[in-house]
Scaffold this motif. Structure first.
Motif, PDB file in Angstrom:
ATOM      1  N   LYS A  92      33.696 -17.512  24.578  1.00  0.00           N
ATOM      2  CA  LYS A  92      34.158 -17.014  26.062  1.00  0.00           C
ATOM      3  C   LYS A  92      35.931 -17.484  25.443  1.00  0.00           C
ATOM      4  N   PRO A  93      36.825 -16.959  26.184  1.00  0.00           N
ATOM      5  CA  PRO A  93      38.393 -17.628  25.946  1.00  0.00           C
ATOM      6  C   PRO A  93      38.602 -18.623  26.301  1.00  0.00           C
ATOM      7  N   ARG A 161      35.110   0.572  25.850  1.00  0.00           N
ATOM      8  CA  ARG A 161      34.270  -0.241  26.250  1.00  0.00           C
ATOM      9  C   ARG A 161      33.004   0.357  27.285  1.00  0.00           C
ATOM     10  N   LYS A 164      29.826  -0.033  24.532  1.00  0.00           N
ATOM     11  CA  LYS A 164      29.595  -1.458  25.234  1.00  0.00           C
ATOM     12  C   LYS A 164      28.249  -1.517  26.922  1.00  0.00           C
ATOM     13  N   GLU A 165      28.786  -0.611  27.096  1.00  0.00           N
ATOM     14  CA  GLU A 165      28.241  -0.812  28.927  1.00  0.00           C
ATOM     15  C   GLU A 165      27.235   0.379  28.374  1.00  0.00           C
ATOM     16  N   LEU A 168      24.354  -1.434  27.140  1.00  0.00           N
ATOM     17  CA  LEU A 168      23.477  -3.033  28.189  1.00  0.00           C
ATOM     18  C   LEU A 168      23.137  -1.984  29.380  1.00  0.00           C
TER      19      LEU A 168
ATOM     20  N   MET B  54      26.165  -5.656  35.664  1.00  0.00           N
ATOM     21  CA  MET B  54      27.281  -5.368  35.253  1.00  0.00           C
ATOM     22  C   MET B  54      28.874  -5.953  34.669  1.00  0.00           C
ATOM     23  N   THR B  57      29.957  -8.754  31.732  1.00  0.00           N
ATOM     24  CA  THR B  57      30.290  -8.680  30.622  1.00  0.00           C
ATOM     25  C   THR B  57      31.835  -9.072  30.915  1.00  0.00           C
ATOM     26  N   ILE B  58      32.125  -9.136  31.868  1.00  0.00           N
ATOM     27  CA  ILE B  58      34.027  -9.184  32.233  1.00  0.00           C
ATOM     28  C   ILE B  58      33.989 -10.441  32.250  1.00  0.00           C
ATOM     29  N   ASP B  59      34.920 -11.778  31.960  1.00  0.00           N
ATOM     30  CA  ASP B  59      35.003 -12.441  31.922  1.00  0.00           C
ATOM     31  C   ASP B  59      36.033 -13.248  33.006  1.00  0.00           C
TER      32      ASP B  59
END
Lengths: 295, 252
Positions: A92-93, A161, A164-165, A168, B54, B57-59
C-alpha cells in the motif's frame, strides 16, 4: 532575433550536441575494437594466461565472468521478481513503501568500490566465504537487485489496468491474475531489462577486486564436480573475472604482450556487452510476439 | 431481505475525502436491462464499479452502504471478493481481451474455476461464442490471437468471456462507445439477447442507446439518483425537471 532564427540555432545546437555524443561513442568503440580485435583468436579466448611469457589467453577469466553473472542472476532474479511484485501489486502506498523505494534507489547508486570493501569486511571475512565466486555474486547482487526490483515493478505497472481488472472480474484471485495475465505481458520488458542490467554486472571490476579475488586456481575443465576445488563450477573458489583481469594486467602485468592482451580482453568485454544489448532487444521482441500471440 | 437480483442500499463511495456517490439505492431485477445515464463525472461509472467491488483495487477509495445479492450483503468486508466477482461479470468501455488466443480468452475463467475436461471446455467456448454471435466469424481461427480481431469482435469476445464463468449480473461500462455504428448495433442486439438469462446494468452516454436497449433507466446527477423509472417513462414523461433537461440535451 526572430522566432525562426532562434528555432534554427536551437535545432543546430541540439543536432551538434547529439552528433558529438555519437562521435565520442563511435570513437571510443572504434578505438577499443581497432586495438583489440586483431588479437582475438580462438586460442586467445580459450587458453590460460601466462605470467611472464607472451601468448597467454583469457579462457578462465571469460568463463569466470559468465559463471559469476549466472550465479548473480540466480540470486537476484527470484528476489527481484518477488520484491518487484510486492512493490507493484501488494504494497500500500505509504511511508514504508516510500522508504523501501528510497533504499532501493540508494543501493543501486552506491559506489562500487565501497560495496567491494563492504563485501571484503562482511562477506569474505566476517561470514568466512573467502575470496570466492559466491562472495563476488553477493557483492554484485547489491547493484543488480535494485535494478531487478525496479524493472519488475515498472513493467508490472505498465500492464494496462483493464487487463488486470478483466481477470479480477472473472473471479480470479490476485495471485492468479498476476501470474497468468500480468506477468506474460510484463515478461518481455522484464527479460530485456534483466539482460541490459546483466551488461553492467558483466563489466564490473571494482566490487570484485576484494570479493571474487584477483586470481584463479588452476582449473580442470574436465572436472564438473561443483564441490571439487579445481572444478570450474565450484562457487566457493576464487575467480578473477575478465574486467578484473584487464585491470590487473594493465597495472602489474609482467608478460611482454601485456598491452595486447589487455586490448584484446577489452575488445572481448565490449563485444560481449554489445551482444547482451542486441540479444536483449531481439529476445524481448520475440517474447512479446510469443506471449501476445500477435504476428 | 429476500429478493432475486441485485440491490444497492444507501451506497456511498469516497475518493479520499471527496464523496463521489452520495447515498444511492437502486434495485436491479433479474432478466432486465437497467441503463445508468447522466453527465460526465456524475458518478455512474463509479457506482457501477462498486457493484462488483472493482473500486477495491484503487487506493484511497472507500465504500459504505449495502449491496444485496442472493440474501448476502456483498459490501461486507468478510465477503470473499473473488467468489463474488464470478457472479457479477463486467465489460469495459475499450475492448480488453487478454493477450491470448480467442479460445483461451473464453476458457481461461472456467478452467480456473474447476472445469478441466477438454470436451467440456470446448463446449463452453462454443456456447459462449454462439451466444455472443461470434462463433461463425471465429470458429476457424480459435487458436489465433484475440488481438487480431476487429474492435467490435473484441468487444463481443469480452462479453462472451464474461458469460463463460456463469455470472448472474453483467455490468457494462459504455460497452459500445469505442465502436463503429455497425458493431454498436451488434452489441446492442446482443444485450437484448442476453437479458433473457442475465440482469444487465449498462452505463451509457448515448441516450438513444439507453432508450433502445433498457427496460429501466436511472438518471444520475452529482453523485445521486435523480430519477429511476421505466425507460419509456423517463424518456417520454420524466417526473423531474433535471431529467427532462438532460435527455432533451439542455445540459450535460
Amino acid at each position: 532575433m526572430n522566432a525562426k532564427t532562434a528555432d534554427r540555432i536551437a535545432t543546430a545546437t541540439i543536432i551538434g550536441v547529439a552528433s558529438l555524443i555519437v562521435l565520442i561513442l563511435a570513437g571510443l568503440l572504434g578505438f577499443i575494437l581497432f586495438r583489440g580485435v586483431s588479437h582475438i583468436s580462438f586460442d586467445f579466448l580459450t587458453s590460460v594466461p601466462q605470467t611472464i611469457k607472451a601468448g597467454g589467453g583469457i579462457g578462465p577469466q571469460l568463463f569466470n565472468s559468465l559463471f559469476l553473472l549466472l550465479l548473480t542472476l540466480i540470486i537476484t532474479i527470484p528476489l527481484g521478481l518477488g520484491a518487484g511484485i510486492y512493490m507493484s501489486e501488494y504494497a500500500k502506498p505509504g511511508r514504508l513503501t516510500d522508504s523501501i523505494r528510497l533504499v532501493v534507489e540508494v543501493l543501486s547508486s552506491f559506489p562500487s568500490i565501497v560495496v567491494g570493501l563492504f563485501g571484503l569486511l562482511v562477506i569474505v571475512n566476517l561470514f568466512g566465504f573467502g575470496f570466492s565466486l559466491f562472495s563476488g555474486a553477493l557483492a554484485l547482487t547489491v547493484f543488480n537487485l535494485p535494478l531487478m526490483v525496479r524493472i519488475t515493478e515498472q513493467s508490472l505497472k505498465g500492464v494496462p489496468r483493464e487487463q488486470k481488472e478483466a481477470s479480477l472480474a472473472l473471479g480470479l484471485s490476485r495471485w492468479k491474475t498476476i501470474t497468468s495475465v500480468m506477468l506474460p505481458i510484463a515478461t518481455p520488458t522484464i527479460v530485456t531489462g534483466t539482460i541490459l542490467a546483466a551488461g553492467r554486472v558483466f563489466g564490473e571490476a571494482a566490487a570484485l577486486l576484494f570479493t571474487a579475488g584477483m586470481s584463479s586456481p588452476r582449473l580442470d575443465f574436465s572436472n564438473w564436480n561443483p564441490l571439487s576445488p579445481t572444478s570450474p563450477l565450484n562457487p566457493f573458489r576464487p575467480a578473477e573475472t575478465l574486467a578484473v583481469h584487464i585491470w590487473k594486467i594493465n597495472s602489474e602485468g609482467l608478460a611482454p604482450d601485456a598491452a595486447e592482451i589487455a586490448a584484446g580482453a577489452s575488445a572481448v568485454l565490449v563485444i560481449t556487452v554489445l551482444l547482451f544489448n542486441f540479444s536483449a532487444r531481439w529476445f524481448g521482441r520475440y517474447l512479446h510476439r510469443r506471449f501476445t500471440a500477435t504476428k | 431481505m429476500h429478493q432475486e437480483g441485485l440491490s444497492a442500499k444507501n451506497l456511498r463511495v469516497f475518493y479520499g475525502e471527496k464523496e463521489a456517490i452520495k447515498g444511492v439505492s437502486l434495485d436491479f431485477a433479474p432478466r432486465e436491462v437497467t441503463a445508468l445515464i447522466g453527465p460526465s463525472g456524475c458518478g455512474k461509472s463509479t457506482f457501477l464499479r462498486s457493484l462488483n467491488r472493482m473500486n477495491d483495487t484503487i487506493d484511497g477509495v472507500r465504500t459504505t452502504g449495502e449491496i444485496w445479492m442472493d440474501g448476502e450483503n456483498i459490501n461486507d468486508p468478510g465477503v470473499d471478493v473473488v467468489l463474488l466477482r464470478q457472479k457479477i461479470g463486467m465489460v469495459w468501455q475499450r475492448p480488453n481481451p487478454f493477450h491470448k488466443s480467442i479460445y483461451e480468452n473464453i476458457a481461461f475463467g472456467p478452467r480456473y474455476h474447476g472445469v478441466r475436461n477438454k470436451k467440456e471446455l470446448d463446449a463452453i467456448v462454443e456456447d459462449c461464442l454462439r451466444k455472443a454471435a461470434l462463433w461463425d466469424e471465429t470458429k476457424d481461427r480459435l487458436h489465433q490471437s484475440a488481438l487480431a480481431l476487429s474492435g467490435g469482435q473484441q468487444q463481443r469476445l469480452c462479453i462472451a468471456r464474461s458469460i463463460a464463468v456463469k455470472p448472474k449480473v453483467i455490468l457494462m461500462d459504455e460497452p459500445a462507445s469505442a465502436l463503429d455504428p455497425v458493431s454498436t448495433a451488434k452489441v446492442e442486439e446482443l444485450i437484448s439477447e442476453l437479458k433473457q438469462e442475465y440482469s444487465i446494468v449498462i452505463v451509457t452516454h448515448n441516450m438513444h442507446q439507453a432508450a433502445r436497449v433498457s427496460d429501466k433507466t436511472a438518471f444520475f446527477y452529482m453523485g445521486k439518483v435523480v430519477e429511476y423509472d421505466v425507460t419509456d417513462k423517463i424518456f417520454t414523461n420524466p417526473s423531474e425537471k433535471a431529467t427532462d433537461d438532460y435527455i432533451s440535451g439542455r445540459f450535460g
